[in-house]
Design an enzyme around this catalytic site. Structure first.
Site, short mmCIF file in Angstrom:
data_model
loop_
_atom_site.label_atom_id
_atom_site.label_comp_id
_atom_site.label_asym_id
_atom_site.label_seq_id
_atom_site.Cartn_x
_atom_site.Cartn_y
_atom_site.Cartn_z
N GLU A 3 0.88 -1.16 0.00
CA GLU A 3 0.00 0.00 0.00
C GLU A 3 0.92 1.22 0.00
O GLU A 3 1.78 1.33 0.86
CB GLU A 3 -0.84 -0.03 1.29
CG GLU A 3 -1.97 0.94 1.28
CD GLU A 3 -2.78 0.88 2.58
OE1 GLU A 3 -2.62 -0.07 3.36
OE2 GLU A 3 -3.56 1.82 2.79
N ARG A 52 4.46 -12.78 10.17
CA ARG A 52 5.12 -11.49 9.99
C ARG A 52 6.49 -11.52 10.61
O ARG A 52 6.71 -12.24 11.58
CB ARG A 52 4.37 -10.39 10.76
CG ARG A 52 3.17 -9.86 10.13
CD ARG A 52 2.55 -8.83 11.05
NE ARG A 52 3.04 -7.48 10.76
CZ ARG A 52 2.57 -6.74 9.77
NH1 ARG A 52 1.64 -7.20 8.98
NH2 ARG A 52 3.03 -5.53 9.58
N LYS A 61 4.10 0.98 9.63
CA LYS A 61 4.23 2.27 8.97
C LYS A 61 3.56 3.38 9.77
O LYS A 61 4.03 4.50 9.79
CB LYS A 61 3.63 2.20 7.57
CG LYS A 61 4.53 1.49 6.58
CD LYS A 61 3.89 1.40 5.21
CE LYS A 61 2.88 0.29 5.15
NZ LYS A 61 2.38 0.00 3.81
P1 ATP Z 1 2.49 -2.11 8.19
O1 ATP Z 1 1.48 -2.82 9.02
O2 ATP Z 1 3.88 -2.21 8.66
O3 ATP Z 1 2.09 -0.74 7.91
P2 ATP Z 1 1.32 -3.30 5.92
O4 ATP Z 1 1.05 -4.74 6.12
O5 ATP Z 1 0.22 -2.36 6.06
O6 ATP Z 1 2.55 -2.90 6.84
P3 ATP Z 1 1.49 -3.29 3.11
O7 ATP Z 1 2.11 -2.27 2.26
O8 ATP Z 1 0.03 -3.38 3.08
O9 ATP Z 1 2.03 -3.05 4.57
O10 ATP Z 1 2.13 -4.71 2.89
C1 ATP Z 1 2.57 -5.25 1.70
C2 ATP Z 1 2.88 -6.69 1.93
O11 ATP Z 1 3.95 -6.81 2.85
C3 ATP Z 1 1.71 -7.44 2.52
O12 ATP Z 1 1.54 -8.65 1.80
C4 ATP Z 1 2.12 -7.71 3.93
O13 ATP Z 1 1.58 -8.91 4.38
C5 ATP Z 1 3.64 -7.73 3.85
N1 ATP Z 1 4.23 -7.32 5.11
C6 ATP Z 1 4.05 -6.15 5.76
N2 ATP Z 1 4.69 -6.14 6.92
C7 ATP Z 1 5.33 -7.34 7.04
C8 ATP Z 1 6.16 -7.94 8.03
N3 ATP Z 1 6.47 -7.31 9.15
N4 ATP Z 1 6.63 -9.19 7.79
C9 ATP Z 1 6.32 -9.83 6.66
N5 ATP Z 1 5.54 -9.33 5.69
C10 ATP Z 1 5.04 -8.09 5.87
MG MG Z 2 -1.02 -1.71 7.14
#
Ligand code: ATP
Ligand code: MG
Length: 581
Positions: free
Chosen positions: A56, A282, A292
């Site tokens: 995202e 994760r 983020k």
């Molecule tokens: P955050 O919660 O840190 O803001 P997010 O999950 O909202 O991260 P996205 O940009 O939506 O971030 O994630 C893109 C991809 O990265 C998704 O498939 C998510 O599952 C994966 N991802 C995000 N954070 C992690 C993590 N800590 N470990 C493994 N994969 C991750």
């Molecule tokens: Mg998120």
């Protein structure tokens, strides 16, 4: 549903296995995802592997993302498949094109490439709209006018079934007309939603008539003002996967409850070879925060200096700190892929970069806290050049010349006037080795009016040139040094862990997590003296300051003294402290 995308949010810190536990199931052979891919190819369910990475664009990538990136790109590579980069840009309010650019840059930096498979969920808005109409026609979607709060209330709880919305039984015609009105902008934000008609008593709360669309009169970075209704994450995600012909849609565990809905939508749409979602754990690290949202808060409150602050676990921060893609990939590889959330010890990441830099970083000498030394028996006005080994791990890296003269700098804490028993470095009357140079003996300590040591007068033994005594006598310490006359001035930024506690998101810190910040996460030294060859380094270059740590030249070096960021110390001092404490 206020402003968020209604995506499940990540677990908050204090869940998972104890720090340092490696849940990698890969060590037992193939991890569970690779086993599933093998089975899917063997059974003919899929004839190729197509994965996607769906960030995202609402922030920079962090090291957690690299786990997902390495898995999706790595898997496709291993099976001769391809990986799509798809921006999940369904929320116009938090997204920004600068994030799109940084995400692309960071993925390339990690060494992965999506080729011509760059997509945006927003490219599919028209298609998603048509598919929504299809579900309305099938009688499995309806326009609802409950408020956000009412929707929550009607949804029930884990223990209690929900109750149906009063709009649930509208006719197909009425729903079609209402949905059209939503699209045309006849409703204000919050006045109407499109919902899937599934089951208000389903034990899985995600199945209780989830939202597919909401009204949002907002400008979108890609579609401009074309739309005033935006698809929810659950409606956009699986359908985008299907449109792109994704086979294995890999995501983190917090999406486990969404899996049923993911399948339900694809089933209703009768997608012939639907993609499948598989969840994995994760990556979480101690002594830091990853989300983020949390990172943005640190940035907005100016507690760190932007998305590339070397203390935060974003890829641009890590890059600036001196981390290499190879070390990060080795780290995520070692963490492995598993089904159980765990918190990985930051020491493991530091270990990976030490391994890399120990082998690859040239050695240099810099004195961080200089104490002047005069070699009283060294001829005035004279200097010479000595050979210093560039990298003991790589003999082929050869040697360089380091100037030596009558006045030198050594580290202030390498001298003690009144040393305790275990202190073997310089002291009055004691002889030590200056690395690659000579043995010196301290004859005299010069002090200021307050009694602070300001200088040392020493003598050297010309017979020990190169660092060994022909008579075989030994010294107990070898110090690094810099010739005063030839030194370059440096600024050094010693970075340390961002948080002073392992889990800043633990329940006990709750809303006070910012108070768990490490007040000493950055120490700036402005009087550092470096050997002359350091002037030739470029921003981004790394070296080891002998006995001090690994350092990387910062882009800030463009004006004034070169700036060096500490990537990591030579040894894990935190592990020692924890053992002691
Ligand atoms: P955050 O919660 O840190 O803001 P997010 O999950 O909202 O991260 P996205 O940009 O939506 O971030 O994630 C893109 C991809 O990265 C998704 O498939 C998510 O599952 C994966 N991802 C995000 N954070 C992690 C993590 N800590 N470990 C493994 N994969 C991750
Ligand atoms: Mg998120």
């Amino acid at each position: 549903m206020a402003d968020n995308t209604s995506k499940p949010s990540a677990p908050q810190g204090d869940k998972g296995a104890p720090a340092g536990e490696n849940n990698g199931e890969r060590t037992l052979g193939k991890d569970f995802i690779r086993q599933k891919v093998d089975a899917d190819l063997a059974s003919g369910k899929y004839d190729k592997v197509v994965t996607r990475f769906p960030p995202e664009p609402n922030g920079y990538l962090h090291i957690g993302h690299t786990k997902a990136i390495a898995l999706s790109f790595g898997l496709a590579e291993e099976y001769g498949g391809v990986t799509h980069l798809r921006f999940d840009d369904t929320n116009p309010l938090t997204e920004d094109t600068s994030y799109v650019d940084s995400i692309k840059e960071d993925i390339h930096w990690m060494g992965f490439d999506w080729g011509d498979r760059l997509h945006y969920a927003s490219d599919y808005f028209e298609r998603l709209y048509d598919w929504a109409v299809k579900l309305i026609r099938k009688g499995v979607a309806y326009v609802c006018h409950l408020t956000e709060e009412e929707i929550r209330e009607y949804r029930g709880t884990v223990k209690e079934a929900g109750k149906p919305s009063p709009y649930r039984e509208r006719s197909v015609e009425e729903n079609l007309a209402e949905f059209e009105k939503m699209r045309r902008g006849e409703y204000k934000d919050g006045e109407a939603t499109l919902r899937a008609k599934i089951d208000m008593a389903n034990p899985n709360m995600k199945m209780r008539d989830p939202l597919m669309y909401r009204v949002r009169h907002a400008h979108h970075h890609n579609t401009g003002d074309k739309w005033c209704i935006y698809p929810m994450y659950d409606w956009a995600h699986g359908q985008s996967d299907a449109i792109e012909g994704i086979t294995h849609s890999l995501c983190t565990l917090e999406f486990e409850n969404n899996n049923e809905l993911y399948r339900w939508f694809l089933e209703q749409l009768e997608v012939p070879t639907p993609p499948e979602q598989t969840e994995f754990a994760r990556l979480a690290l101690n002594y830091t925060v990853m989300s983020k949202r949390k990172l943005l808060e640190l940035i907005e409150k100016k507690l760190v200096n932007g998305w590339n602050d070397p203390r935060i676990p974003t890829l641009s921060g890590l890059r600036r700190r001196g981390y290499t893609p190879a070390a990060i990939r080795a780290f995520v590889e070692r963490v492995g892929v598993s089904k159980a959330n765990s918190v990985v010890d930051l020491g493991m990441l530091e270990w990976a970069i030490r391994e890399d830099l120990n082998y690859n970083a040239p050695r240099r000498m810099a004195v961080l806290d200089p104490l002047k030394v005069t070699i009283t028996n060294y001829p005035e006005g004279q200097s010479e050049e000595l050979d210093a080994v560039n990298n003991p791990e790589q003999p082929e890296a050869g040697t360089r010349k380091v100037p030596f003269g009558r006045t030198m700098f050594i580290e202030r804490d390498d001298f003690m006037e009144d040393p305790p028993r275990k202190f073997f470095r310089l002291a009055p009357g004691r002889e030590v080795r200056l690395r690659y140079a000579y043995f010196i003996t301290c004859d005299e300590v010069v002090k200021d009016a307050e009694g602070n040591v300001t200088e040392l007068n020493c003598t050297y033994d010309p017979a020990t040139r190169g660092g060994d005594a022909p008579d075989g006598r030994k010294v107990k310490a070898t110090l690094h040094w810099v010739s005063a006359e030839h030194a370059v001035n440096l600024e050094v930024r010693n970075y340390d862990r961002l948080f002073a506690v392992e889990n800043p998101l633990a329940q006990k810190y709750k809303d006070n997590w910012l108070q768990a910040l490490n007040p000493d996460s950055l120490e700036v030294l402005t009087h550092v003296k470096g050997e002359p060859s350091l002037a030739e380094m470029q921003p981004g270059d790394s070296c080891q300051f002998e006995r001090k740590g690994y350092y990387c030249m910062d882009p800030d070096s463009s004006d004034g003294a070169p700036v060096f960021n500490r990537t990591v110390t030579l040894r894990d001092s935190w592990a020692k402290m924890q053992k002691k404490g």
